[in-house]
Design a protein around this motif. Structure first.
Motif, mmCIF file in Angstrom:
data_model
loop_
_atom_site.group_PDB
_atom_site.id
_atom_site.type_symbol
_atom_site.label_atom_id
_atom_site.label_comp_id
_atom_site.label_asym_id
_atom_site.label_seq_id
_atom_site.Cartn_x
_atom_site.Cartn_y
_atom_site.Cartn_z
ATOM 1 N N PRO A 214 0.842 -1.200 0.000
ATOM 2 C CA PRO A 214 0.000 0.000 0.000
ATOM 3 C C PRO A 214 0.876 1.248 0.000
ATOM 4 O O PRO A 214 2.031 1.188 0.442
ATOM 5 C CB PRO A 214 -0.781 -0.086 1.312
ATOM 6 C CG PRO A 214 -0.507 -1.416 1.879
ATOM 7 C CD PRO A 214 0.678 -2.004 1.202
ATOM 8 N N GLY A 215 0.347 2.338 -0.499
ATOM 9 C CA GLY A 215 1.105 3.587 -0.487
ATOM 10 C C GLY A 215 2.065 3.689 -1.654
ATOM 11 O O GLY A 215 1.942 2.973 -2.646
ATOM 12 N N ASN A 226 1.784 7.329 2.463
ATOM 13 C CA ASN A 226 0.379 6.977 2.174
ATOM 14 C C ASN A 226 -0.005 5.531 2.456
ATOM 15 O O ASN A 226 -0.979 5.044 1.902
ATOM 16 C CB ASN A 226 0.030 7.218 0.689
ATOM 17 C CG ASN A 226 0.152 8.660 0.289
ATOM 18 O OD1 ASN A 226 0.269 9.526 1.132
ATOM 19 N ND2 ASN A 226 0.126 8.916 -1.003
ATOM 20 N N ASN A 228 -1.670 2.554 4.415
ATOM 21 C CA ASN A 228 -2.576 2.346 5.546
ATOM 22 C C ASN A 228 -1.986 1.347 6.550
ATOM 23 O O ASN A 228 -2.492 1.191 7.643
ATOM 24 C CB ASN A 228 -3.976 1.932 5.076
ATOM 25 C CG ASN A 228 -3.932 0.835 4.047
ATOM 26 O OD1 ASN A 228 -3.071 -0.036 4.100
ATOM 27 N ND2 ASN A 228 -4.831 0.887 3.099
ATOM 28 N N ASN A 253 2.856 0.184 -5.804
ATOM 29 C CA ASN A 253 1.618 0.248 -5.033
ATOM 30 C C ASN A 253 0.797 -1.033 -5.263
ATOM 31 O O ASN A 253 0.768 -1.575 -6.367
ATOM 32 C CB ASN A 253 0.847 1.497 -5.509
ATOM 33 C CG ASN A 253 -0.546 1.565 -4.940
ATOM 34 O OD1 ASN A 253 -1.492 1.065 -5.546
ATOM 35 N ND2 ASN A 253 -0.671 2.155 -3.778
ATOM 36 N N ASP A 254 0.122 -1.514 -4.207
ATOM 37 C CA ASP A 254 -0.632 -2.782 -4.320
ATOM 38 C C ASP A 254 -1.712 -2.736 -5.397
ATOM 39 O O ASP A 254 -1.910 -3.702 -6.143
ATOM 40 C CB ASP A 254 -1.226 -3.180 -2.954
ATOM 41 C CG ASP A 254 -2.060 -2.076 -2.311
ATOM 42 O OD1 ASP A 254 -2.142 -0.960 -2.853
ATOM 43 O OD2 ASP A 254 -2.639 -2.340 -1.230
ATOM 44 N N ILE A 278 -8.854 -1.371 -5.358
ATOM 45 C CA ILE A 278 -8.795 -2.195 -4.147
ATOM 46 C C ILE A 278 -9.863 -1.690 -3.184
ATOM 47 O O ILE A 278 -9.885 -0.500 -2.840
ATOM 48 C CB ILE A 278 -7.424 -2.092 -3.434
ATOM 49 C CG1 ILE A 278 -6.265 -2.469 -4.349
ATOM 50 C CG2 ILE A 278 -7.411 -2.925 -2.153
ATOM 51 C CD1 ILE A 278 -5.961 -3.912 -4.495
ATOM 52 N N GLY A 282 -7.947 -0.630 3.061
ATOM 53 C CA GLY A 282 -7.888 0.700 2.458
ATOM 54 C C GLY A 282 -8.576 0.655 1.109
ATOM 55 O O GLY A 282 -8.999 -0.400 0.643
ATOM 56 N N VAL A 283 -8.700 1.826 0.492
ATOM 57 C CA VAL A 283 -9.263 1.895 -0.865
ATOM 58 C C VAL A 283 -8.230 2.562 -1.760
ATOM 59 O O VAL A 283 -7.740 3.656 -1.454
ATOM 60 C CB VAL A 283 -10.594 2.684 -0.878
ATOM 61 C CG1 VAL A 283 -11.057 2.964 -2.304
ATOM 62 C CG2 VAL A 283 -11.669 1.900 -0.133
ATOM 63 N N GLY A 284 -7.868 1.860 -2.827
ATOM 64 C CA GLY A 284 -6.870 2.430 -3.735
ATOM 65 C C GLY A 284 -7.221 2.106 -5.165
ATOM 66 O O GLY A 284 -8.222 1.435 -5.450
ATOM 67 N N GLU A 303 -4.970 7.061 -6.896
ATOM 68 C CA GLU A 303 -5.347 7.057 -5.468
ATOM 69 C C GLU A 303 -6.698 7.766 -5.264
ATOM 70 O O GLU A 303 -6.804 8.749 -4.532
ATOM 71 C CB GLU A 303 -4.262 7.730 -4.613
ATOM 72 C CG GLU A 303 -2.969 6.938 -4.511
ATOM 73 C CD GLU A 303 -3.021 5.795 -3.502
ATOM 74 O OE1 GLU A 303 -4.130 5.385 -3.095
ATOM 75 O OE2 GLU A 303 -1.940 5.307 -3.136
ATOM 76 N N HIS A 306 -8.624 8.699 -1.701
ATOM 77 C CA HIS A 306 -8.421 9.883 -0.847
ATOM 78 C C HIS A 306 -8.929 11.152 -1.512
ATOM 79 O O HIS A 306 -8.554 12.267 -1.144
ATOM 80 C CB HIS A 306 -6.965 9.957 -0.374
ATOM 81 C CG HIS A 306 -6.700 8.827 0.564
ATOM 82 N ND1 HIS A 306 -6.926 8.916 1.915
ATOM 83 C CD2 HIS A 306 -6.337 7.543 0.330
ATOM 84 C CE1 HIS A 306 -6.685 7.743 2.471
ATOM 85 N NE2 HIS A 306 -6.325 6.892 1.534
ATOM 86 N N TYR A 323 -7.446 8.376 8.277
ATOM 87 C CA TYR A 323 -6.090 8.362 8.856
ATOM 88 C C TYR A 323 -5.182 9.380 8.179
ATOM 89 O O TYR A 323 -4.161 9.787 8.732
ATOM 90 C CB TYR A 323 -5.470 6.958 8.792
ATOM 91 C CG TYR A 323 -4.950 6.566 7.423
ATOM 92 C CD1 TYR A 323 -3.609 6.766 7.071
ATOM 93 C CD2 TYR A 323 -5.791 6.013 6.460
ATOM 94 C CE1 TYR A 323 -3.126 6.420 5.816
ATOM 95 C CE2 TYR A 323 -5.320 5.670 5.200
ATOM 96 C CZ TYR A 323 -3.993 5.881 4.884
ATOM 97 O OH TYR A 323 -3.527 5.552 3.637
ATOM 98 N N GLU A 331 -12.353 6.432 0.926
ATOM 99 C CA GLU A 331 -11.932 5.265 1.711
ATOM 100 C C GLU A 331 -12.723 5.106 3.014
ATOM 101 O O GLU A 331 -12.987 3.988 3.449
ATOM 102 C CB GLU A 331 -10.426 5.370 2.013
ATOM 103 C CG GLU A 331 -9.910 4.245 2.870
ATOM 104 C CD GLU A 331 -8.378 4.178 2.936
ATOM 105 O OE1 GLU A 331 -7.715 4.172 1.885
ATOM 106 O OE2 GLU A 331 -7.866 4.147 4.052
#
Ligand SMILES: OC[C@H]1O[C@](O)(CO)[C@@H](O)[C@@H]1O
Length: 462
Positions: A214-215, A226, A228, A253-254, A278, A282-284, A303, A306, A323, A331
């Motif tokens: 993630p991130g 970024n 989570n 990033n995932d 995703i 988290g939501v990505g 992304e 966010h 967060y 998210e």
């Protein structure tokens, strides 16, 4: 630390068994030194150079240059780059990547490059490819790439998964463990254990590793942002893993890895623009165009989780705290915890997402209402994505992508928000389920990500 180790210590240092070490030696992949008394010793400065060169690493600068002479030698170029990358990792440095091209065609940048190389040669900092081959006696990834074996790691908030892929499709090994919580070091160690165990079991030479996380990595520092999985934030994940595993590591990033996998041989295959989503802790999102990840200049392309929830009703404002420090991010509504929180607020019941879905299937009106709100919000969120990039396929991933009704209901709902008389975008389930992230991570070694802007200018005059 003793530099010359006995066989048991050397095997431990490399994270393999004594049998494997002996086999490597028989195969000529590493050599032992001999003491005056004829005893075998293994030179740790060669096997794990990063332990011995930490001090001069900071001041050394290496330029790695790979070249081929025509376009159809792309595979050869990729192999050369892997070798150079491995060499840099073994020296304790980080390889940032540089392309190769026909020197005749790159003209000015070629001459700048060769000027830099000869300068560095004078300083004694450049190793020619031949030197790398010579020095990398220990297993090199060239062998793996000849057999088309790739290794991916999915570093999720709840599980870490390792996968070894042979050729296009065949999974030859897979391991999954719960992500250790709370400590960055424990996560690194879990990755190291999984990778070395699986390689040892298959008798493979160390492979270059692709990691889905993630991130994103902040450039130029390479620190994670970024995520989570907040213990990763601010940490030099790629450098730490390269040092720990003594090999090159690519991180993406995932959601980018997920999209890459589904675009390559999954539900998005054949579409030139694929958006992978995703919906999990988290939501990505990740964007793949013509088979390549689009990372974005800030490393954050896709992304959408966010952004704030589009077309909010008064009851959805200001929205739950996120967060990331904002309120009302997509998210906070569409992640697993977001769905559970929404249901708890509306019904007073603290249910898990799968219980809410089961409740709706069994006719529970509160669960049904929660899922309808979820679908409506997902439709609004994805309408933004379609209005912005107009993908041919949107593939859903993450735990909540298992909710089958989303694929029927959301495409009816999103029409009202999408700026087009007809919407041809398909909303589909992933072909590889929750293995897609790790498959995409393994593919990071097949489809190099476009280099960050700093490297695109590599070789140009400053
Ligand atoms: O893990 C799902 C997604 O969650 C994020 O960390 C955002 O909170 C993304 O970077 C990632 O793709």
């Amino acid at each position: 630390m003793e530099r010359f180790a006995r066989i048991g210590e050397a095997a431990k240092a490399l994270g393999v068994s004594i049998t494997t070490l002996r086999r490597w030696e028989t195969e000529g992949r590493l050599c032992a030194e001999h003491t005056a008394g004829g005893r075998r010793r293994y030179d740790l400065a060669k096997l794990r150079p990063e332990w011995f060169h930490a001090a001069d690493r900071a001041i050394r600068r290496a330029i790695a240059c790979a070249c081929v002479s025509s376009h159809d030698q792309k595979d050869d170029l990729e192999r050369q780059k892997q070798l150079l990358e491995l060499y840099c990792a073994r020296q304790g440095g980080t390889f940032e990547g540089c392309g190769g091209n026909r020197p005749r065609r790159i003209g000015k940048s070629a001459s700048n490059l060769s000027r830099q190389v000869s300068l560095s040669l004078k300083e004694g900092n450049v190793a020619r490819l031949e030197d790398c081959r010579e020095r990398c006696k220990i297993p090199v990834p060239v062998m793996a790439s000849a057999r088309q074996i790739r290794l991916g790691v999915d570093l999720g908030g709840t599980k870490i998964e390792v996968l070894v892929l042979e050729g296009e499709e065949r999974e030859i090994a897979r391991r999954r463990i719960p992500t250790p919580t709370g400590s960055y070091e424990a996560i690194l160690d879990a990755v190291r254990r999984l990778v070395t165990e699986v390689e040892e079991e298959l008798g493979l030479a160390p492979l270059p590793v692709g990691v889905a996380s993630p991130g994103a990595l902040m450039e130029p520092t390479g620190l994670v942002k970024n995520s989570n999985t907040v213990v990763l934030c601010g940490r030099p994940l790629r450098t730490d893993l390269e040092q720990l595993l003594a090999r090159p590591v690519r991180i993406a990033n995932d959601a980018n890895c997920f999209a890459l996998s589904e675009a390559a041989d999954g539900a998005g295959k054949g579409d030139s623009v694929v958006f992978g989503v995703i919906l999990g802790t988290g939501v990505g999102g990740g964007l793949v165009i013509e088979g390549k990840i689009v990372p974005g200049i800030n490393g954050i392309a896709g992304e959408w989780g966010h952004n704030s929830l589009p077309w909010p009703s008064p009851g959805e404002l200001p929205g739950p705290e996120c967060y990331c420090g904002k309120r009302g991010c997509i998210e906070t509504f569409l992640s697993g915890p977001g769905l559970a929180l929404d249901h708890a607020r509306a019904s007073g019941e603290r249910w898990r997402p799968e219980e809410i879905v089961r409740g709706a299937e069994n006719g529970d009106p509160a669960c049904e209402a929660t899922l309808r709100r979820y679908e409506d919000r997902l439709a609004r969120g994805l309408a933004h994505v379609v209005n912005l990039i107009d993908p041919g396929t949107i593939v859903l991933g993450g735990g909540l992508s298992k909710i089958a009704r989303l694929y029927r209901r959301v495409p009816h709902l999103w029409n009202q928000w999408i700026f087009s008389d007809r919407v041809a975008t398909k909303l589909v389930a992933p072909r590889h389920g929750d293995s897609s992230g790790v498959r995409g991570a393994a593919r990071l070694w097949e489809t190099p990500i476009s280099p960050p802007p700093s490297l695109r200018n590599f070789g140009k005059s400053e």
